[in-house]
Design a protein around this motif. Structure first.
Motif, mmCIF file in Angstrom:
data_model
loop_
_atom_site.group_PDB
_atom_site.id
_atom_site.type_symbol
_atom_site.label_atom_id
_atom_site.label_comp_id
_atom_site.label_asym_id
_atom_site.label_seq_id
_atom_site.Cartn_x
_atom_site.Cartn_y
_atom_site.Cartn_z
ATOM 1 N N LEU A 121 0.833 -1.203 0.000
ATOM 2 C CA LEU A 121 0.000 0.000 0.000
ATOM 3 C C LEU A 121 0.867 1.253 0.000
ATOM 4 C CD1 LEU A 121 -3.049 0.531 0.011
ATOM 5 C CD2 LEU A 121 -2.927 0.787 2.487
ATOM 6 N N TRP A 122 1.959 1.217 0.759
ATOM 7 C CA TRP A 122 2.890 2.356 0.775
ATOM 8 C C TRP A 122 3.537 2.547 -0.592
ATOM 9 C CZ3 TRP A 122 4.154 5.799 4.708
ATOM 10 C CH2 TRP A 122 5.279 6.599 4.489
ATOM 11 N N GLN A 123 3.923 1.459 -1.226
ATOM 12 C CA GLN A 123 4.571 1.567 -2.530
ATOM 13 C C GLN A 123 3.606 2.026 -3.616
ATOM 14 O OE1 GLN A 123 6.205 -2.362 -2.908
ATOM 15 N NE2 GLN A 123 8.138 -1.820 -1.918
ATOM 16 N N ARG A 124 2.323 1.729 -3.464
ATOM 17 C CA ARG A 124 1.349 2.190 -4.453
ATOM 18 C C ARG A 124 1.242 3.701 -4.488
ATOM 19 N NH1 ARG A 124 -2.176 -1.684 -6.520
ATOM 20 N NH2 ARG A 124 -1.896 -3.755 -5.612
ATOM 21 N N ALA A 125 1.675 4.349 -3.436
ATOM 22 C CA ALA A 125 1.667 5.806 -3.437
ATOM 23 C C ALA A 125 2.690 6.385 -4.402
ATOM 24 C CB ALA A 125 1.921 6.336 -2.024
#
Length: 603
Positions: A175-179
Motif C-alpha cells: 500500500l505504501w509503494q502504491r503511493a
C-alpha cells in the motif's frame, strides 16, 4: 443472546460472496459451480462473524454459567466446521479435478476424479491408521473425529501462519509503494521478463501436446464409436481451445521463425514447428503418439490438452493484468486537468445539469489522483503497519504466563457487546485479509491466481478450498493470541479443545508455532525471504524483485521496458490481446517511447 445476530452471520455473507464471485469469475463459468462456490466462500465469512458473537456471549454470561454459550452458537460452530471440512477436503477438490478431466460425460469425469481422490485418501488413511494405533498405545485413547480435527487444524494453522507472516508485512508495504507510481512501474518492468517467459513456455508446452493430438487425429479410423467420439472432441478442442487469443498465435509464429499469420494457418502448423524443438522440456504429461487408441489413453490425452490450454489462458490473464497495471501507473505520472464538457448551446436544462455534474466528478477525480491519493495511501499504510505491529507483539508473547496482548486488554476494558464485537472482529478481518492476499500473491500459487472477471473454474475451486481450510485454524490462533479471559468459555474453544487429545499437535504446537510467523515477518521486511528464494532458484515475485545484483536488475528492467512497451503499443493499435505482436523474445527491437520521468536504469 438472541438468534437475530446468528441468522445475520449466516445470511449476510451469501450476497457478499455472490458479488465477489461475480466480479472474479469468467462469464462462461458453469451455473452449477457458482452456487457451490458461494456456499463455500460464505461459510468462510460466517466463521469470521461468528467468533465475535461467541466472544460477546461468553463475556456477558454469568461467571458460574456452565456452559457460557447457547446451543444455537454451539450448533452454528459444529455445522460450519464440518461442512467446511467436507467442502475443503472432498467436494471442492473433486469438482476441480472433474473440470480438468479429459472424459466426455459428466458422470465419467466424476468417476475419474473419484478414482484419483481415492488413491490420495487411501494413502492418507494408511498414515492415519498408523498414527491412531500409536496414540491408542501411548495415550488414554483418541477418537477419529478428534484426530481428523487435530491434523486438519494443524495443517491449516501452519499454512495460515506462514502466509500471515508474509502478509502482515507485504500488505502495508504494498500500500505504501502504491503511493509512488514510479516504484510500481519499475516493479512491473522487473516482473515482465519472467511473466513473458511463463507465457512463452506455456505456449510451447501447448504446441507439444497439439503435436500428439495431430498425430493421433491423422491415424486411421477405428470401428469403436467411443474412440472416434474422443478423437472428434480432441480435434474440436485443439482448434477452438485458444483460437480467440491473438497473443498465442503471435508466439506460435515466432517459434516457427516467421511473422504471425491467420489463426487457422498458424494453428495448423503448430505441431510441425513443435517437432523441430523436441528438446524443449514439456510440463504436460504427454502420451506416445503411437499408443493404442483406447478410451482411457485418449481421455488422458484430452486431459493433457485441457491442462495445457488452461495454463496458457492463465498465463495470458496474468500478462494482461501486468500490461493494464503498467498503463495505469504510467498514466498517473502525466495527469493533466480534465477538459470541461460543454453541451450544445440549445441543450435542455437537464443536459446542462448532467454536464456540470460530469465536470465536477472529473475535477474531483483529478484532484484526488494528483494531490490526495499519495497522502491517503500512506496514511492507510501507516495505520495498517501499526496494526501489524500489534498483531506481531501479541503473537510473539502468546506463550508467556502473563497477558501482554493489547487486543485482549482493550476487550476487557470495553463496555457493551457492540464495542466488544467491533474490537474482536477488526484484527481478525485484517489477519484474514493478510492470509488470503498472500495466498494469491505468491507465485507458488500463481497459476491459480484470481483476476477480475478472468478467473476460471479450477482457480475458483482452488481458492475456495484453501479459504475454508485455513479460516478455522486462523480463528483458533486468534483466540490464543487475544489472551482474553472469556475466550476459554466460548463454544469455538470448546470445539477446538478436542485437539488436546493429540500430543504436541493439539497443545504446545499451537502456542509456539506463531514464532514462525514472527520470523517470516522479519525475513520479509528485510527482503531475506526474496533473496533466499532467489538463491534457491524458486520463481516468486519476491525472488525476482529482490534477488540478483544491480546489474542484473537493470538488465531485467530494460528487457521489461521492451516487452511491455510492445504490448502497450499493440493494445493501443486495437489488438485483441494485450500483446498481439508478442513479447520480447524472438521479436525485433523497437523504439522505447516511454515516459522518461522515471529512471529505468535504477531499481
Amino acid at each position: 443472546m438472541s438468534t437475530g445476530p446468528l441468522v445475520l452471520a449466516w445470511l449476510l455473507p451469501i450476497p457478499i460472496s455472490s458479488l465477489i464471485l461475480f466480479r472474479l469469475s469468467l462469464p462462461s463459468t458453469s451455473l452449477f459451480l457458482n452456487p457451490v462456490l458461494t456456499i463455500a466462500w460464505s461459510l468462510t465469512f460466517t466463521a469470521t462473524l461468528l467468533l465475535p458473537l461467541d466472544l460477546a456471549a461468553a463475556a456477558d454470561a454469568p461467571a458460574d454459567a456452565d456452559p457460557a454459550y447457547t446451543p444455537a452458537i454451539q450448533g452454528s460452530w459444529l455445522a460450519t466446521y464440518w461442512v467446511t471440512f467436507i467442502f475443503s477436503w472432498l467436494l471442492l477438490p473433486l469438482i476441480q479435478d472433474s473440470i480438468l478431466d479429459g472424459h466426455l460425460t459428466l458422470l465419467s469425469k466424476l468417476r475419474s476424479a473419484l478414482r484419483a481422490s481415492a488413491r490420495f485418501y487411501l494413502v492418507a488413511l494408511g498414515v492415519a491408521v498408523c498414527v491412531f494405533v500409536l496414540l491408542a498405545l501411548t495415550t488414554d485413547g483418541v477418537n477419529i473425529p478428534h484426530l481428523l480435527l487435530a491434523f486438519g487444524n494443524t495443517y491449516g494453522l501452519l499454512l495460515a501462519l506462514l502466509l500471515l507472516g508474509y502478509g502482515l508485512v507485504a500488505v502495508p508495504r504494498d500500500l505504501w509503494q502504491r503511493a509512488s507510481p514510479s516504484t510500481m512501474v519499475e516493479r512491473r518492468y522487473l516482473l515482465a521478463s519472467s511473466m513473458d517467459s511463463d507465457l512463452f513456455e506455456a505456449v510451447w508446452s501447448l504446441q507439444d501436446v497439439e503435436l500428439v493430438c495431430d498425430t493421433v487425429s491423422r491415424r486411421p479410423e477405428t470401428s469403436i464409436p467411443e474412440v472416434e467420439a474422443f478423437r472428434e472432441e480432441i480435434r474440436f478442442r485443439k482448434e477452438a481451445g485458444v483460437a480467440d487469443l491473438v497473443e498465442v498465435e503471435g508466439r506460435r509464429a515466432r517459434r516457427a521463425g516467421r511473422e504471425p499469420s491467420s489463426p487457422r494457418s498458424s494453428s495448423s502448423s503448430a505441431a510441425s514447428s513443435a517437432a523441430s524443438s523436441s528438446s524443449h522440456p514439456a510440463d504436460a504429461p504427454l502420451l506416445d503418439p503411437s499408443c493404442e487408441l483406447t478410451p482411457s489413453n485418449l481421455a488422458a490425452l484430452n486431459k493433457s490438452l485441457i491442462a495445457a490450454q488452461t495454463d496458457v489462458r492463465r498465463a495470458v490473464r496474468a500478462f494482461q493484468v501486468l500490461v493494464d497495471e503498467t498503463a495505469y501507473y504510467e498514466s498517473l505520472s502525466s495527469l493533466s486537468p480534465p477538459e470541461p464538457i460543454a453541451p450544445p448551446p440549445n441543450s435542455s436544462a437537464a443536459t446542462h445539469l448532467l454536464a456540470s455534474l460530469a465536470n465536477v466528478s472529473a475535477r474531483l477525480h483529478y484532484l484526488f489522483q494528483a494531490h490526495a491519493r499519495r497522502a491517503t495511501l500512506k496514511l492507510f499504510a501507516g495505520l495498517l503497519a501499526c496494526l501489524t505491529g500489534l498483531v506481531l507483539w501479541s503473537e510473539l508473547f502468546m506463550g508467556l504466563p502473563v497477558n501482554l496482548s493489547p487486543f485482549g486488554s482493550w476487550m476487557s476494558a470495553s463496555r457493551g457487546s457492540a464495542s466488544l464485537e467491533l474490537l474482536a472482529v477488526t484484527p481478525l478481518l485484517y489477519m484474514s485479509f493478510c492470509v488470503y492476499s498472500s495466498l494469491f500473491k505468491l507465485r507458488l500459487f500463481g497459476r491459480n491466481g484470481l483476476k477480475k472477471r478472468q478467473s476460471d473454474g479450477p482457480s475458483l475451486c482452488f481458492a475456495a478450498s484453501y479459504l475454508v481450510r485455513m479460516q478455522f485454524p486462523l480463528c483458533y490462533n486468534y483466540l490464543l493470541m487475544l489472551r482474553y479471559p472469556a475466550s476459554e468459555r466460548t463454544a469455538f474453544m470448546t470445539l477446538m479443545q478436542s485437539m488436546d487429545t493429540v500430543p504436541l499437535f493439539g497443545t504446545s504446537f499451537s502456542t509456539y508455532a506463531p514464532l514462525l510467523c514472527v520470523l517470516l515477518c522479519f525475513a520479509t521486511l528485510f527482503n531475506f525471504y526474496g533473496r533466499l528464494l532467489a538463491s534457491m532458484g524458486v520463481d516468486t515475485d519476491d525472488a525476482i524483485l529482490h534477488g540478483g545484483d544491480a546489474e542484473e536488475k537493470a538488465a531485467k528492467v530494460r528487457e521489461g521496458v521492451t516487452i511491455l512497451r510492445r504490448a502497450l503499443q499493440a493494445k493501443q493499435r486495437g489488438g485483441d490481446g494485450p500483446a498481439a505482436a508478442g513479447g520480447g523474445r524472438g521479436g525485433g527491437e523497437q523504439e522505447m517511447g516511454i515516459n522518461q520521468t522515471y529512471s529505468y536504469s535504477k531499481v
